[in-house]
Design an enzyme around this catalytic site. Structure first.
Site, PDB file in Angstrom:
ATOM      1  N   LYS A  47       0.812  -1.277  -0.217  1.00 39.31           N
ATOM      2  CA  LYS A  47      -0.030   0.071   0.091  1.00 39.31           C
ATOM      3  C   LYS A  47       0.987   1.253  -0.062  1.00 39.31           C
ATOM      4  CE  LYS A  47      -2.678  -2.675   3.146  1.00 39.31           C
ATOM      5  NZ  LYS A  47      -2.941  -2.867   4.637  1.00 39.31           N
ATOM      6  N   GLU A 103       7.484   2.871  -6.235  1.00 42.95           N
ATOM      7  CA  GLU A 103       7.737   2.440  -4.868  1.00 42.95           C
ATOM      8  C   GLU A 103       7.852   3.563  -4.154  1.00 42.95           C
ATOM      9  OE1 GLU A 103       7.232   0.463  -2.899  1.00 42.95           O
ATOM     10  OE2 GLU A 103       8.164  -1.601  -3.078  1.00 42.95           O
ATOM     11  N   ASP A 107      14.527  -0.640   0.926  1.00 45.89           N
ATOM     12  CA  ASP A 107      15.148  -1.055   2.135  1.00 45.89           C
ATOM     13  C   ASP A 107      16.374  -1.959   1.785  1.00 45.89           C
ATOM     14  OD1 ASP A 107      16.112  -1.334   4.613  1.00 45.89           O
ATOM     15  OD2 ASP A 107      14.067  -1.788   5.682  1.00 45.89           O
ATOM     16  N   PHE A 156      14.038   3.767  10.604  1.00 45.94           N
ATOM     17  CA  PHE A 156      12.467   3.508  10.387  1.00 45.94           C
ATOM     18  C   PHE A 156      11.771   4.665  10.276  1.00 45.94           C
ATOM     19  CE2 PHE A 156       8.159   1.933  10.809  1.00 45.94           C
ATOM     20  CZ  PHE A 156       8.427   0.906  10.065  1.00 45.94           C
ATOM     21  N   VAL A 157      11.168   5.209   9.168  1.00 43.49           N
ATOM     22  CA  VAL A 157      10.618   6.611   8.824  1.00 43.49           C
ATOM     23  C   VAL A 157       8.965   6.143   8.492  1.00 43.49           C
ATOM     24  CG1 VAL A 157      12.423   7.526   8.007  1.00 43.49           C
ATOM     25  CG2 VAL A 157      11.155   6.045   6.246  1.00 43.49           C
ATOM     26  N   ARG A 169       0.071   6.671   7.565  1.00 42.56           N
ATOM     27  CA  ARG A 169       0.377   6.635   6.215  1.00 42.56           C
ATOM     28  C   ARG A 169       0.054   7.885   5.738  1.00 42.56           C
ATOM     29  NH1 ARG A 169       1.520   1.448   4.038  1.00 42.56           N
ATOM     30  NH2 ARG A 169       0.597  -0.201   5.239  1.00 42.56           N
TER      31      ARG A 169
HETATM   32  P1  IMP Z   1      12.739  -4.362   1.211  1.00 46.16           P
HETATM   33  O1  IMP Z   1      13.395  -3.499   0.198  1.00 46.16           O
HETATM   34  O2  IMP Z   1      12.636  -5.944   0.632  1.00 46.16           O
HETATM   35  O3  IMP Z   1      13.600  -4.658   2.526  1.00 46.16           O
HETATM   36  O4  IMP Z   1      11.416  -3.920   1.608  1.00 46.16           O
HETATM   37  C1  IMP Z   1      10.844  -2.646   1.434  1.00 46.16           C
HETATM   38  C2  IMP Z   1       9.577  -2.716   2.074  1.00 46.16           C
HETATM   39  O5  IMP Z   1       9.666  -2.491   3.501  1.00 46.16           O
HETATM   40  C3  IMP Z   1       8.978  -1.201   1.773  1.00 46.16           C
HETATM   41  O6  IMP Z   1       8.376  -1.329   0.393  1.00 46.16           O
HETATM   42  C4  IMP Z   1       8.284  -0.919   2.846  1.00 46.16           C
HETATM   43  O7  IMP Z   1       6.733  -1.406   2.560  1.00 46.16           O
HETATM   44  C5  IMP Z   1       8.781  -1.598   3.923  1.00 46.16           C
HETATM   45  N1  IMP Z   1       9.619  -0.686   4.537  1.00 46.16           N
HETATM   46  C6  IMP Z   1      11.213  -0.705   4.525  1.00 46.16           C
HETATM   47  N2  IMP Z   1      11.779   0.329   5.342  1.00 46.16           N
HETATM   48  C7  IMP Z   1      10.515   0.874   6.067  1.00 46.16           C
HETATM   49  C8  IMP Z   1      10.403   2.166   6.797  1.00 46.16           C
HETATM   50  O8  IMP Z   1      11.553   2.785   7.307  1.00 46.16           O
HETATM   51  N3  IMP Z   1       9.222   2.476   7.303  1.00 46.16           N
HETATM   52  C9  IMP Z   1       8.253   1.812   6.642  1.00 46.16           C
HETATM   53  N4  IMP Z   1       8.288   0.779   5.919  1.00 46.16           N
HETATM   54  C10 IMP Z   1       9.511   0.338   5.584  1.00 46.16           C
HETATM   55 MG    MG Z   2       6.251  -0.967  -0.417  1.00 53.63          MG
END
Ligand code: IMP
Ligand code: MG
Length: 184
Positions: A47, A103, A107, A156-157, A169
């Site tokens: 989302k 996106e 992360d 974490f944001v 959100r």
């Molecule tokens: P990754 O790149 O596979 O580790 O995961 C990315 C997903 O994790 C993003 O699309 C977000 O939904 C969630 N995410 C990663 N870091 C954060 C953050 O700092 N705050 C909120 N959601 C996050």
């Molecule tokens: Mg996402």
């Protein structure tokens, strides 16, 4: 929703609404230029990407179509494992299309890396990525972001589509959370 609506839950505003808007203008201008004369399908990842999708797509002069995917990444706690399950698939057939994944944040990059290869296997003309935020770990993966908003520290944001336990959100900016929110 604004800072005054969430009491003392926020620690620091990292990116203001104005910061985000400025970057969206630049990203949209580049996308318009790069896709001139070509079909373009924006794929939003639910989302978190709803705000970026809404604001970026409205800045484009280029005609687009829009589709959405929801994925869930298996993992422990807040770290994703790279093993991804599709919760909602696209309605569109990708063959011959120019796909731009939209996106909120990258992360570890594991989710996006999986998504790119999944979409590439469906016969599109191209698959690229636009992301508003990127954390340092993402640089260690093979995820190649064509249109990037901001690199941010490894914290974490929340806000601008990003949640903590589904909250925050609808904040119009990106902020870090105060520690008392985590510790209950
Ligand atoms: P990754 O790149 O596979 O580790 O995961 C990315 C997903 O994790 C993003 O699309 C977000 O939904 C969630 N995410 C990663 N870091 C954060 C953050 O700092 N705050 C909120 N959601 C996050
Ligand atoms: Mg996402």
């Amino acid at each position: 929703m604004d800072q005054s609506d969430v009491g003392t839950d926020l620690e620091k505003i990292l990116l203001s609404e104005e910061d985000l808007g400025k970057k969206l203008d630049e990203m949209a201008a580049k996308i318009d230029e790069d896709y001139a004369g070509r079909d373009l399908l924006l794929v939003g990842v639910l989302k978190g990407a709803v705000m970026v999708m809404a604001d970026l797509s409205r800045r484009l002069h280029h005609p687009i179509t829009m589709d959405w995917m929801a994925v869930s990444s298996y993992g422990s706690g807040t770290k994703s494992s790279g093993v991804v399950r599709i919760l909602k698939d696209l309605d569109s057939d990708l063959s011959g299309r120019n796909v731009l994944i939209v996106e909120d944040i990258i992360d570890s990059g594991l989710t996006l890396s999986w998504l790119v290869s999944n979409l590439r296997s469906r016969g599109p003309a191209s698959v690229e990525i636009a992301a508003m935020l990127r954390k340092p770990d993402a640089a260690q993966t093979d995820v190649d972001v064509k249109y990037l908003g901001y690199d941010i520290p490894n914290e974490f944001v929340v806000g601008y589509g990003l949640d903590y336990a589904e909250n925050y959100r609808n904040l119009p900016f990106v902020a870090t959370l105060a520690p008392h929110v985590y510790s209950g």
